[in-house]
Enzyme design. Structure first.
Site, PDB file in Angstrom:
ATOM      1  N   GLY A 195      10.891  11.105 -18.238  1.00 61.08           N
ATOM      2  CA  GLY A 195      11.461   9.860 -17.720  1.00 61.08           C
ATOM      3  C   GLY A 195      12.774  10.119 -16.979  1.00 61.08           C
ATOM      4  O   GLY A 195      13.580  10.951 -17.390  1.00 61.08           O
ATOM      5  N   ALA A 196      12.980   9.367 -15.884  1.00 59.13           N
ATOM      6  CA  ALA A 196      14.176   9.553 -15.053  1.00 59.13           C
ATOM      7  C   ALA A 196      15.454   9.302 -15.855  1.00 59.13           C
ATOM      8  O   ALA A 196      16.477   9.967 -15.644  1.00 59.13           O
ATOM      9  CB  ALA A 196      14.111   8.616 -13.849  1.00 59.13           C
ATOM     10  N   ASP A 197      15.414   8.350 -16.803  1.00 63.31           N
ATOM     11  CA  ASP A 197      16.615   8.082 -17.617  1.00 63.31           C
ATOM     12  C   ASP A 197      16.935   9.274 -18.521  1.00 63.31           C
ATOM     13  O   ASP A 197      18.097   9.596 -18.766  1.00 63.31           O
ATOM     14  CB  ASP A 197      16.447   6.793 -18.439  1.00 63.31           C
ATOM     15  CG  ASP A 197      15.180   6.751 -19.292  1.00 63.31           C
ATOM     16  OD1 ASP A 197      14.312   7.643 -19.154  1.00 63.31           O
ATOM     17  OD2 ASP A 197      15.052   5.812 -20.111  1.00 63.31           O
ATOM     18  N   VAL A 256      16.871   1.650 -14.069  1.00 59.62           N
ATOM     19  CA  VAL A 256      15.892   0.608 -14.395  1.00 59.62           C
ATOM     20  C   VAL A 256      15.179   0.998 -15.684  1.00 59.62           C
ATOM     21  O   VAL A 256      14.330   1.904 -15.694  1.00 59.62           O
ATOM     22  CB  VAL A 256      14.862   0.430 -13.251  1.00 59.62           C
ATOM     23  CG1 VAL A 256      13.923  -0.734 -13.554  1.00 59.62           C
ATOM     24  CG2 VAL A 256      15.559   0.211 -11.910  1.00 59.62           C
ATOM     25  N   THR A 307      18.122  -3.428 -16.822  1.00 63.69           N
ATOM     26  CA  THR A 307      18.476  -2.635 -15.643  1.00 63.69           C
ATOM     27  C   THR A 307      19.991  -2.555 -15.601  1.00 63.69           C
ATOM     28  O   THR A 307      20.666  -3.591 -15.610  1.00 63.69           O
ATOM     29  CB  THR A 307      17.928  -3.287 -14.362  1.00 63.69           C
ATOM     30  OG1 THR A 307      16.498  -3.317 -14.446  1.00 63.69           O
ATOM     31  CG2 THR A 307      18.349  -2.514 -13.115  1.00 63.69           C
ATOM     32  N   THR A 354      13.999 -12.442 -47.574  1.00 61.89           N
ATOM     33  CA  THR A 354      13.079 -11.946 -46.542  1.00 61.89           C
ATOM     34  C   THR A 354      13.880 -11.358 -45.384  1.00 61.89           C
ATOM     35  O   THR A 354      13.582 -10.271 -44.888  1.00 61.89           O
ATOM     36  CB  THR A 354      12.181 -13.089 -46.035  1.00 61.89           C
ATOM     37  OG1 THR A 354      11.506 -13.661 -47.161  1.00 61.89           O
ATOM     38  CG2 THR A 354      11.151 -12.582 -45.032  1.00 61.89           C
TER      39      THR A 354
HETATM   40  C1  LIG Z   1      10.648   7.317 -22.927  1.00 61.51           C
HETATM   41  C2  LIG Z   1      10.853   6.143 -21.990  1.00 61.51           C
HETATM   42  C3  LIG Z   1       9.746   5.112 -22.194  1.00 61.51           C
HETATM   43  C4  LIG Z   1      12.216   5.506 -22.321  1.00 61.51           C
HETATM   44  O1  LIG Z   1      12.384   4.312 -21.586  1.00 61.51           O
HETATM   45  P1  LIG Z   1      13.405   3.170 -22.048  1.00 61.51           P
HETATM   46  O2  LIG Z   1      13.279   3.012 -23.520  1.00 61.51           O
HETATM   47  O3  LIG Z   1      14.801   3.667 -21.702  1.00 61.51           O
HETATM   48  O4  LIG Z   1      13.053   1.958 -21.259  1.00 61.51           O
HETATM   49  C5  LIG Z   1      10.923   6.625 -20.509  1.00 61.51           C
HETATM   50  O5  LIG Z   1      11.851   7.640 -20.375  1.00 61.51           O
HETATM   51  C6  LIG Z   1       9.576   7.106 -20.024  1.00 61.51           C
HETATM   52  O6  LIG Z   1       8.729   6.325 -19.645  1.00 61.51           O
HETATM   53  N1  LIG Z   1       9.357   8.449 -20.035  1.00 61.51           N
HETATM   54  C7  LIG Z   1       8.135   9.071 -19.598  1.00 61.51           C
HETATM   55  C8  LIG Z   1       7.589   9.981 -20.653  1.00 61.51           C
HETATM   56  C9  LIG Z   1       8.499  11.162 -20.982  1.00 61.51           C
HETATM   57  O7  LIG Z   1       9.716  11.103 -20.830  1.00 61.51           O
HETATM   58  O8  LIG Z   1       7.940  12.194 -21.410  1.00 61.51           O
HETATM   59  K   LIG Z   2      17.365   3.822 -21.506  1.00 58.48           K
END
Ligand SMILES: CC(C)(COP(=O)(O)O)[C@@H](O)C(=O)NCCC(=O)O
Ligand SMILES: [K+]
Ligand SMILES: Nc1ncnc2c1ncn2[C@@H]1O[C@H](COP(=O)(O)OP(=O)(O)O)[C@@H](O)[C@H]1O
Length: 267
Positions: free
Chosen positions: A119-121, A20, A25, A196
């Site tokens: 972040g989990a991703d 997500v 997602t 532009t």
């Molecule tokens: C850096 C992010 C905002 C990336 O989210 P995305 O761009 O993939 O939606 C996400 O991994 C996040 O909220 N991280 C928490 C802060 C951190 O990773 O330190």
């Molecule tokens: K991402």
């Protein structure tokens, strides 16, 4: 109809991976460590567990030859949507999914002041890159934000960078300046814009390339060595073509990382 995986011991079970993100997602089916199919939907502002379950079921129904899914793993960087996906996965698989967060084994040593903040991703990106590439490397994830994960020569995650993403920068420009409109996010014919539209494309797209390449040089200087650079996310191929620093584009790194994390954390 819900596809329930066999719960027999030793039976190879496909895994539903859910990423997500703030804009999109992504769903994937991981079978025997490989990504079988992927699907994506716009991340809504809110979502019920029923809506998430229907989205996952639509994906499974739309995927020819999809294996039975017996388990799931969820990575969410939108806390308000996490519970919906966890409940949906629970209903689909008959067991609580793994949720990427504190307590999960990642196989990557972390040098981040509070790894629970990560972040989990980004955790999933790290797990996938560690399985696929020799350190040192940098993952550049092109999404709502452009975020970097830096892994040093010893294989330790030593931190990273979070910058505005391509679409976000374009929206900010159009939103803040009365005479600027949204432009197609592609490279202009020349970095010296002759209209532009071209000027905005130069600033946003070539500006993003310059930011990525410039930041990589700064990270390399601080690390004291060059690294492999892997881009992931929607614009990974495009950015690789424009960048002088990105070596590889690996669009589904995050979903594959979820497969790797699942393998590490479920018997
Ligand atoms: C850096 C992010 C905002 C990336 O989210 P995305 O761009 O993939 O939606 C996400 O991994 C996040 O909220 N991280 C928490 C802060 C951190 O990773 O330190
Ligand atoms: K991402
Ligand atoms: N190279 C690109 N060309 C066009 N649009 C891009 C490119 N890269 C990213 N985008 C846009 O960036 C935004 C965020 O990407 P997305 O993968 O949806 O983010 P997230 O992982 O944060 O949910 C989307 O609006 C997407 O259309």
């Amino acid at each position: 109809m819900a596809r329930r995986g066999s719960l027999e011991k030793g039976a190879a079970q496909a895994v539903l991976a859910v990423d997500v993100g703030n804009t999109t997602t992504s769903l994937g089916i991981v079978e025997d460590g490989a990504l079988f199919a992927t699907w994506s939907l716009t991340t809504p502002e809110r979502m019920t567990a029923d809506e998430a379950r229907v989205a996952a079921l639509s994906f499974l129904a739309a995927t020819d030859g999809a294996p039975e899914v017996g388990d799931a793993i969820v990575a969410s960087v939108v806390p308000g949507l996490t519970d919906a996906w966890v409940s949906a996965a629970n209903a689909l698989c008959g067991r609580r999914p793994l949720v990427v967060g504190p307590g999960l084994k990642t196989g990557v040593r972390m040098r981040y002041n509070d790894p629970g903040e990560l972040g989990a991703d980004r955790v999933a990106d790290l797990a996938a890159a560690k399985a696929a590439y020799e350190p040192p490397f940098i993952v550049v994830d092109l999404g709502t934000t452009t975020n970097f994960e830096v892994v040093d020569a010893d294989g330790v995650f030593v931190g990273g960078i979070i910058a505005p993403g391509l679409a976000l920068a374009a929206r900010a420009l159009a939103g803040a300046a009365a005479q600027l409109a949204a432009v197609e996010l592609r490279a202009p014919a020349s970095v010296i814009g002759k209209s532009t539209r071209e000027a905005v494309q130069a600033g946003v797209v070539m500006g993003e390339v310059a930011r990525i390449d410039g930041l990589i040089d700064m990270v390399w200087r601080e690390l004291g060595c060059k690294t492999l650079v892997v881009a992931t996310g929607a614009g990974a191929q495009t950015m690789r073509a424009l960048s002088a620093r990105i070596d590889a584009a690996d669009e589904h790194l995050t979903l594959r990382g979820l497969g790797a994390l699942h393998a590490l954390n479920r018997r």
